[in-house]
Structure formats: structure tokens, C-alpha cells
Motif scaffolding. Structure first.
Motif, PDB file in Angstrom:
ATOM      1  N   UNK A   1       0.077  -9.183 -13.046  1.00 21.90           N
ATOM      2  CA  UNK A   1      -0.051  -7.855 -13.668  1.00 21.90           C
ATOM      3  C   UNK A   1      -0.501  -6.777 -12.680  1.00 21.90           C
ATOM      4  N   UNK A   2      -0.127  -6.920 -11.416  1.00 23.21           N
ATOM      5  CA  UNK A   2      -0.557  -5.950 -10.401  1.00 23.21           C
ATOM      6  C   UNK A   2      -2.077  -5.803 -10.406  1.00 23.21           C
ATOM      7  N   UNK A   3      -2.775  -6.886 -10.646  1.00 29.94           N
ATOM      8  CA  UNK A   3      -4.235  -6.859 -10.812  1.00 29.94           C
ATOM      9  C   UNK A   3      -4.848  -7.903  -9.877  1.00 29.94           C
ATOM     10  N   UNK A   4      -5.027  -7.555  -8.607  1.00 20.39           N
ATOM     11  CA  UNK A   4      -5.649  -8.519  -7.695  1.00 20.39           C
ATOM     12  C   UNK A   4      -7.090  -8.780  -8.095  1.00 20.39           C
ATOM     13  N   UNK A   5      -7.451 -10.025  -8.207  1.00 21.56           N
ATOM     14  CA  UNK A   5      -8.836 -10.390  -8.511  1.00 21.56           C
ATOM     15  C   UNK A   5      -9.070 -11.805  -8.002  1.00 21.56           C
TER      16      UNK A   5
ATOM     17  N   UNK B   1      -0.796   8.734  -9.769  1.00 23.98           N
ATOM     18  CA  UNK B   1       0.586   8.653  -9.299  1.00 23.98           C
ATOM     19  C   UNK B   1       0.807   7.414  -8.435  1.00 23.98           C
ATOM     20  N   UNK B   2      -0.193   7.085  -7.632  1.00 24.73           N
ATOM     21  CA  UNK B   2      -0.072   5.884  -6.804  1.00 24.73           C
ATOM     22  C   UNK B   2       0.014   4.628  -7.681  1.00 24.73           C
ATOM     23  N   UNK B   3      -0.836   4.562  -8.696  1.00 24.63           N
ATOM     24  CA  UNK B   3      -0.851   3.375  -9.551  1.00 24.63           C
ATOM     25  C   UNK B   3       0.378   3.309 -10.451  1.00 24.63           C
ATOM     26  N   UNK B   4       0.938   4.461 -10.818  1.00 27.50           N
ATOM     27  CA  UNK B   4       2.197   4.461 -11.560  1.00 27.50           C
ATOM     28  C   UNK B   4       3.325   3.916 -10.693  1.00 27.50           C
ATOM     29  N   UNK B   5       3.361   4.362  -9.448  1.00 26.64           N
ATOM     30  CA  UNK B   5       4.394   3.901  -8.533  1.00 26.64           C
ATOM     31  C   UNK B   5       4.272   2.409  -8.265  1.00 26.64           C
ATOM     32  N   UNK B   6       3.054   1.941  -8.185  1.00 23.55           N
ATOM     33  CA  UNK B   6       2.828   0.519  -7.934  1.00 23.55           C
ATOM     34  C   UNK B   6       3.134  -0.331  -9.148  1.00 23.55           C
ATOM     35  N   UNK B   7       2.956   0.219 -10.348  1.00 27.52           N
ATOM     36  CA  UNK B   7       3.159  -0.547 -11.573  1.00 27.52           C
ATOM     37  C   UNK B   7       1.879  -1.015 -12.213  1.00 27.52           C
ATOM     38  N   UNK B   8       0.725  -0.634 -11.642  1.00 30.93           N
ATOM     39  CA  UNK B   8      -0.564  -1.007 -12.240  1.00 30.93           C
ATOM     40  C   UNK B   8      -0.787  -0.238 -13.529  1.00 30.93           C
ATOM     41  N   UNK B   9      -0.464   1.038 -13.517  1.00 30.04           N
ATOM     42  CA  UNK B   9      -0.573   1.881 -14.710  1.00 30.04           C
ATOM     43  C   UNK B   9       0.816   2.182 -15.253  1.00 30.04           C
TER      44      UNK B   9
ATOM     45  N   UNK C   1       0.841  -1.189   0.000  1.00 28.94           N
ATOM     46  CA  UNK C   1       0.000   0.000   0.000  1.00 28.94           C
ATOM     47  C   UNK C   1       0.877   1.240   0.000  1.00 28.94           C
ATOM     48  N   UNK C   2       0.573   2.183  -0.882  1.00 28.88           N
ATOM     49  CA  UNK C   2       1.307   3.438  -0.953  1.00 28.88           C
ATOM     50  C   UNK C   2       0.325   4.535  -0.573  1.00 28.88           C
ATOM     51  N   UNK C   3       0.390   5.068   0.622  1.00 26.64           N
ATOM     52  CA  UNK C   3      -0.640   6.004   1.082  1.00 26.64           C
ATOM     53  C   UNK C   3      -0.601   7.324   0.343  1.00 26.64           C
ATOM     54  N   UNK C   4      -1.782   7.929   0.197  1.00 18.18           N
ATOM     55  CA  UNK C   4      -1.879   9.266  -0.371  1.00 18.18           C
ATOM     56  C   UNK C   4      -1.440  10.308   0.655  1.00 18.18           C
TER      57      UNK C   4
ATOM     58  N   UNK D   1     -12.980  -1.260  -3.842  1.00 22.31           N
ATOM     59  CA  UNK D   1     -11.608  -1.270  -3.330  1.00 22.31           C
ATOM     60  C   UNK D   1     -10.600  -1.245  -4.475  1.00 22.31           C
ATOM     61  N   UNK D   2     -11.046  -0.808  -5.656  1.00 20.74           N
ATOM     62  CA  UNK D   2     -10.169  -0.698  -6.823  1.00 20.74           C
ATOM     63  C   UNK D   2     -10.028   0.764  -7.219  1.00 20.74           C
ATOM     64  N   UNK D   3      -8.799   1.287  -7.143  1.00 20.04           N
ATOM     65  CA  UNK D   3      -8.614   2.667  -7.576  1.00 20.04           C
ATOM     66  C   UNK D   3      -8.560   2.785  -9.102  1.00 20.04           C
ATOM     67  N   UNK D   4      -8.313   1.685  -9.811  1.00 17.77           N
ATOM     68  CA  UNK D   4      -8.489   1.671 -11.273  1.00 17.77           C
ATOM     69  C   UNK D   4      -9.960   1.925 -11.610  1.00 17.77           C
TER      70      UNK D   4
END
Length: 635
Positions: free
Chosen positions: A221-225, A70-78, A8-11, A175-178
Motif C-alpha cells: 500500500x505504498x506504506x513502508x514500515x 502532490x508528491x504523495x498523489x504522484x507516488x500513490x500513497x494518497x 523518490x520524487x523530489x520537490x 521520514x514520513x511525509x504522511x
């Protein structure tokens, strides 16, 4: 670290705010106590039920979106696509790429409120029902604690223009920021919605990826499901949707098919309007006369291409109101008006290019999200259909992360890969697309991929005959659904995957509109996909489709350019303007009606509707089917 490998990367620095309803769940962003009590209760109930680590109340602002990106870029999702302004790409888990129609249910106390009284042998393709008791059992196995260790985002959204009498409001918990980013494009997401709802009604949407922490399976793919547990439940009597396990498209963007079609069709039945899987387009002829057309095609059958048509005939103008969903109602004068409840385009990427749909391409040059497409080495996107628009030797990374070049085996993008783009960016968006009153609907079109037997265009003999044409709609299957291979499949009214209640009652709802003072629009069936003896399409399609629209508009003006046939009114020979494409069109082959084919087709259609809809098939529709069968026998 757990196997999910998703730190988790907090805002912000999280402050523990104890709210009586919420216990010790912290409010990370937003003013919970300032929300209407009804909304507070909704959030509090599900916070207690799903146990998120915090609550993030969204306002739909640019600042908020940039934080999430920015959070999703840092995580690698985007991943940013540097060739464009604010364009991003992501890939899903390969097990989460399409609608899950077999795991999508309507839950009502009475089974036949939701599904028709089908007969033995029915496949249940027009909606699946689950009893409230069974639904509760399934929910109890999934939802308690499903957001543990994850953030719960509260998304306030409006379907339709903010404040319009035709619009409806919803709140989605996810619970998905995407999903947050895509809902912000596809709906009017704004803190204003809280005030517009007040203590009134709203559609309750609850979505989770189904992966509480610690998650003991590897995340791809950084895609929890949670594909093994995917379930989508609709509770129309409670105006509620609950979706578990999938983050793909309509499975998670609950304002789309779940709300705007399945729940909205129930609202439309009760309130006397129509919620349909239709585009809305404005077409203006060279004389300056504009008509509005709504058209229903199964997914991936050309709705977006038609809505954003670049006309080949000089002097014509096409402007898009919406490319996927239409809400329509008759006003006090009996005129049918429609709105596009969405604010974005969620389009199929493969096949879209600067030749086939330049207006769609222009729409997603910035501020857009691409899902399951490929990336080029120079920071662009790629999918099948773009081979002539990129360097043949450029290095490409497939949607699965593999190196690839044009000409290599396999596909770079998933066949159902998507672009999500703001509708406001479309260069031909209609200036009235957000008109609170909507736009007048003059004609309705149905159509699908029919490689055999079905002519280019048919005009219905009457409103009732047109409803029968819609109920008989069939199409070659596409990658938008969970089916494999190519076969002709029934998709009545292009609503088969999206029916929110008993399909027989839905057809009766359509039939019931034909009464004073209502002025009924004409209904047509089109088929751009008929194939000739040489295996090639008989109609060039794309921008040339304006020639069929021209014929339809002339018919609306009363021109005598149609001839009766067993299946409806067909164009008189030569009445479609073929100037410049005469050598590309074999009129006789395109409009021939093979008797054996049509006899087999009508028998199969009647059998399908008798089996799947059974005793709920409206008698008037059965009469239309029988009369068409008799006309075909006399061909």
C-alpha cells in the motif's frame, strides 16, 4: 530498483549545502543556520545518527502542504476524494493499524519512577518500563542509518495555542511525509515555534518508519514500515520520545499520546497540573447558563460523540473545546481551567455518520485525511455505519483495495480506521477553544462500555471517592487497541495505555489537589452502554445524553435530585427529563444495583489495584475502596 518500489520524487532541485554540524547532508528546504543553536544541535545529532539523504525544515504553510500532497498523489500513497475539497485517503500496511501498547516503554533510571511496585501475577498493564541500558541496546539495533536514502522532515509544533502560558513546544524529526501532513492538522505547526523556543526547552520527538534504502522487503500500500521492529520509547527525564517502525496514529504523530499524555503527565506532576485523556465541552442550558465539562472515556467509547453532541432537548447548546486530551491547572483563585492542546480531531470513523455525529461529519468535509477507510466509485469515503447514506448498489473499494458492495461479507473499512480533520472546521467549535487562559472546568466525567450492572450515572460522594471511581474504570475492549475480541478490561482514569509515570504516584497527584484554595469540581461516572434483559441498550444514547448532562448541571446548581446509594449518589426517580422517550427507558432496570454483581466487581477491582499498583496505591484510595466494599455488603 529495490523491493520497496518507492521512487523518490523530489520537490525541488536539491542543492548541496555543507553545514559544519551536518557534513554533506543537504538542506533541501529551510534555513538551518538561522535556527537557535540548541535546535541546530538536535537536528545535527540525529542527521549524523540516522543518515538521511536530505533535511527538509518545515514551516507549516499551505504551499508546503500542497507540495507534499502532490508528491504523495504522484507516488500513490494518497488518493484524492473528488466529492470534497482537499480531502485525501490512504491505506496503511495491514500490519500497521493500531497502537502498539506492548512495545511502548517508559525509560527512567529508577524503575519505580515509571511503573508501580506491582505484586506477583501483575500483567504490567499500567505502563511498561525499560532501563536506559536496555533502551540503548534496542536503539543501537534500530536507529543508526535508519533514514538512509530518505528525507528527514523537521516539524516545529506547539501543543496548545501559540504563545499560551499553558502551551508546550516540540520538534519532531520524521521520514514520513504522511506524518508531516497529519501533524500539520493535529498540532500548531509553524516556523514561529523556532523563535518561541529560542534557547529554551522543547520536547524532542524522533520518528522513523524504519525502512532505510535500499529496503529488501516488499512495501504494501505504498506504506513502508517495519512491524517486526516496532518500538516506542519515552524518556521523560530528557523530555524525549523515540518511535521506530510504525506510521499509524499515535505511534507516529508524536505530539498526540506520546507528548500530550505520557511526557506531559510527567511535566504536569513536576509543575502541579493535569494532563488527561479527556474531552472538554461547553454546555449551555435554555436559561443561557454555561458549564464546562471534561470527560475521560477509553478510546472508541464515545468521547467525540459526546464532545460534539447534538442535544435532543430544546434550548440546549453544546460547543466543543476538545475531543481527546485536556491539560488542566488550578489558577491562583483555586479555579480549575483547561485547554485542548491539539488543533485537530483524530477520530474513529466506523459508526460515525450524519445521524450519530453530524458535527464530526461536518468537520471533515474538506482539508482532511482519511486512513484505512473505503472509497466509493463516485469519489467519496465509506465505512461501516454509513450504509443508509450511500447508494446501496454503488461500487466500493475496501481499505485493502478489493471490490465490494454493501451486503457482501467482510468489512469495507478497518474497525480502527480514522479521520484527521482541523478542529477549526467543526461547526460547534467553542469561540474560546484557543483562549490562552483556557476555560473553567466545573465537572469531570468518567465512563466506559459496561453492558452489565453499572447505572446510567453516578455522582461521587467526595473528591476522593471520585478519584476511586476513576481508578476503578473498566470498559469493553475496542478496536483502538491491539486486543482482539470483546471483554471487560480495566482502564483506570482512561489512562491505562497512556501512563507516563508510576500509576500510584499519579493517583496521589490527583488526591493532592484537594486542598485550599482549590475549588474541586464534582466527579461523575456515566455508562451509556448498559444492556437490558432483551439484549438491547437500556439508554438511547447520542443526542439523548444531554438529559444526563442536564441532571449533572442541575446538581452543580445544588438541586436536591439525588439519592444516596452504596456506590455513590444516584438520580432520584423521575429527576432525569425523559420527555418524549418515556417508552424507550425502563428506569428501574437502568438504575438497579445487583448486589452479587457489585460484590464481585469491587473484589475484582481491589484485587486488580492491589496486584498492579501494590504498595504504591495511596492509602486514602485503599480506604475509599474498603468503604465502598462495606457499603455494598450492606445493600
Amino acid at each position: 530498483m529495490p523491493l520497496d518500489e518507492e521512487p523518490e520524487i523530489p520537490f525541488f532541485e536539491v542543492h548541496e549545502i555543507v553545514v559544519p554540524h551536518l557534513g554533506h547532508v543537504p538542506i533541501v528546504k529551510g534555513d538551518f543556520t538561522g535556527l537557535p543553536k540548541k535546535i541546530q544541535q538536535f537536528i545535527a545529532f540525529y542527521a549524523d545518527y540516522m543518515k538521511p539523504r536530505g533535511i527538509f525544515i518545515c514551516d507549516g504553510s499551505d504551499e508546503e502542504a500542497h507540495m507534499v500532497i502532490n508528491k504523495l498523489l504522484e507516488r500513490g500513497t494518497l488518493h484524492h476524494l473528488p466529492k470534497y475539497e482537499e480531502n485525501y485517503i490512504c491505506s496503511t500496511d495491514p500490519q500497521d493499524v493500531a497502537r502498539v501498547e506492548g512495545k511502548t516503554f517508559i525509560c527512567t533510571k529508577n524503575k519505580h519512577t515509571s511503573v508501580a511496585r506491582s505484586r506477583a501475577g501483575a500483567k504490567g498493564g499500567l505502563g511498561l518500563w525499560l532501563s536506559p541500558e536496555e533502551a540503548k541496546k534496542e536503539m543501537d539495533e534500530r536507529w543508526p542509518g535508519c533514514m538512509a536514502g530518505r528525507m528527514m522532515y523537521v516539524l516545529p509544533f506547539c501543543m496548545g495555542p501559540l504563545g499560551s502560558p499553558l502551551s508546550k513546544y516540540g520538534i519532531q524529526l520524521t521520514d514520513s511525509n504522511y506524518v508531516l501532513l497529519c501533524m500539520r492538522i493535529m498540532t500548531r505547526m509553524s516556523s514561529q515555534v523556532f523563535n518561541l523556543i529560542g534557547e529554551g526547552d522543547f520536547v524532542k520527538c524522533v520518528h522513523t518508519m524504519g525502512c532505510p534504502r535500499p529496503w529488501r522487503k516488499k512495501v504494501v500500500n505504498h506504506w513502508p514500515c517495519n512491524p517486526e521492529k516496532v518500538l516506542i520509547l519515552h524518556f521523560p527525564e530528557e523530555h524525549k520520545v523515540k518511535s521506530f517502525g510504525s506510521g499509524y496514529g499515535g505511534n507516529s504523530l508524536l505530539g498526540k499520546k506520546c507528548f500530550a499524555l505520557r511526557i506531559a503527565s510527567n511535566l504536569a506532576r513536576d509543575e502541579g497540573w493535569m494532563a488527561e485523556h479527556m474531552l472538554i465541552m461547553g454546555v449551555t442550558n435554555p436559561a443561557g447558563k454555561e458549564r464546562f465539562i471534561a470527560a475521560a472515556f477509553p478510546s472508541a467509547c464515545g468521547k467525540t460523540n459526546l464532545a460534539m453532541l447534538k442535544p435532543s432537548l430544546p434550548g440546549w447548546k453544546v460547543r466543543v473545546v476538545g475531543d481527546d486530551i485536556a491539560w488542566m491547572r488550578f489558577n491562583d483563585k483555586g479555579e480549575l481551567y483547561g485547554i485542548n492542546p491539539e488543533s485537530g480531531f483524530f477520530g474513529v470513523a466506523p459508526g460515525t455518520n450524519w445521524k450519530t455525529n453530524p458535527n464530526a461529519m461536518a468537520s471533515f468535509q474538506k482539508n482532511s485525511i482519511f486512513t484505512n477507510v473505503a472509497r466509493t466509485a463516485d469519489g467519496g469515503y465509506f465505512w461501516e455505519g454509513m450504509e443508509d447514506e450511500v447508494d446501496k448498489d454503488i461500487e466500493i473499494t475496501t481499505w485493502l483495495g478489493q471490490p465490494w458492495k454493501i451486503g457482501m461479507p467482510g468489512k469495507a473499512a478497518h474497525p480502527n480506521s480514522r479521520f484527521t480533520a482541523p478542529a477549526s472546521q467543526c461547526p460547534i467549535i467553542h469561540p474560546r477553544w484557543e483562549d490562552p487562559e483556557g476555560v473553567p472546568i466545573h465537572a469531570l466525567l468518567f465512563g466506559g462500555r459496561r453492558p452489565e450492572g453499572v447505572p446510567l450515572v453516578i455522582e461521587s460522594r467526595s473528591w476522593e471517592h471520585g478519584v476511586m471511581l476513576g481508578a476503578s474504570l473498566k470498559s469493553e475492549t475496542t478496536a483502538a487497541a491491539e486486543f482482539k475480541g470483546k471483554s471487560i478490561m480495566h482502564d483506570p482514569m482512561a489512562m491505562r495505555p497512556f501512563m507516563g509515570y508510576n500509576f500510584g504516584h499519579y493517583l496521589q497527584h490527583w488526591l493532592d489537589f484537594n486542598k485550599p484554595p482549590n475549588k474541586m469540581p464534582k466527579i461523575y461516572h456515566v455508562n451509556w452502554f448498559r444492556v437490558g434483559k432483551d439484549g438491547r441498550f437500556l439508554w438511547p444514547g447520542f443526542g439523548e445524553n444531554i438529559r444526563v448532562i442536564d441532571w449533572i448541571c442541575r446538581r452543580l446548581d445544588g438541586e436536591d435530585i439525588a439519592v444516596d446509594s452504596a456506590v455513590g449518589m444516584l438520580p432520584k426517580k423521575g429527576s432525569i427529563d425523559l420527555t418524549g422517550i418515556e417508552d424507550k427507558v425502563n428506569w428501574d432496570e437502568m438504575f438497579t444495583l445487583p448486589k452479587d454483581y457489585w460484590q464481585s466487581d469491587i473484589r475484582e477491582t481491589i484485587e486488580f489495584l492491589d496486584t498492579e499498583v501494590g504498595d504504591d496505591l495511596p492509602p486514602r484510595l485503599r480506604q475509599e475502596l474498603n468503604e465502598q466494599e462495606e457499603r455494598i455488603k450492606k445493600m
